[in-house]
Scaffold this active site. Structure first.
Site: not given
Ligand code: K1U
Ligand code: ZN
Length: 167
Positions: A46, A51, A91-92, A133-134, A137
């Site tokens: 996401g 961001q 989170c990225l 989560h998004e 943000h």
């Molecule tokens: O918002 C962001 O920074 C993106 C985030 C989204 C997210 C991941 C996991 C749970 C809720 C929201 C990411 O993509 S983090 C990296 C990722 O690919 C990931 C991390 C944990 C679980 C699954 C994917």
């Molecule tokens: Zn995030």
């Protein structure tokens, strides 16, 4: 298309509240394409416009294994929710940190698509977690804001060290 720079926590711009999208024009289409490319290139599931330092209510997500199910949420609203998520999130903007925060396991809501059409959505599990989560943000909230002060202090110190090492 372009890979955009993702703001890194604790950048204060991550705490800005996004305004609704009111123009479904070519500039918006380009931003959606660039955000999708940035999310895929970063191996994220996401990305919120906040961001990439654009303070408009726009989210892209793709929680599919095949990474070919892009979904766009503009001006999203949650209308109903149930259950408790058991999943950890990342989170990225906060690389290398994973934790659990209070989230619903199931949500129902509405949003607008890239063409400006309103639609309803339902999501469960990881997809529901990612949308919440998004959407946080867009409200200027990062998932670490839910954690204890002690954890936040340790996270900031760890990220600053990582950023110093990366030069
Ligand atoms: O918002 C962001 O920074 C993106 C985030 C989204 C997210 C991941 C996991 C749970 C809720 C929201 C990411 O993509 S983090 C990296 C990722 O690919 C990931 C991390 C944990 C679980 C699954 C994917
Ligand atoms: Zn995030």
């Amino acid at each position: 298309m372009a890979i955009l720079t993702i703001l890194q926590y604790p950048d204060p711009r991550l705490h800005r509240v996004a305004a609704p999208v009111d123009r479904f024009d070519e500039e918006l289409q380009r931003l959606i394409r660039d955000m999708a490319e940035t999310m895929y290139a970063s191996n994220g599931i996401g990305l919120a416009a906040t961001q990439v330092d654009v303070h408009r209510q726009l989210i892209v997500i793709d929680t599919s294994e095949s990474r070919d199910q892009l979904r766009v949420f503009i001006n999203p609203e949650i209308q109903d929710s149930r259950g408790e998520s058991e999943l950890e999130e990342g989170c990225l903007s906060v690389p290398g940190i994973y934790d659990r925060v209070p989230r619903f396991d199931w949500i129902r809501g509405r949003a607008w698509d890239a063409a400006g059409r309103e639609y309803g959505f339902e999501a469960q599990g990881l997809e529901a977690l990612c949308i919440q989560h998004e959407m946080d943000h867009l409200k200027g909230r990062v998932f670490v804001d839910y954690l204890s002060r002690l954890k936040q202090t340790r996270i900031v110190a760890k990220l600053r060290k990582q950023q110093r090492r990366a030069g």
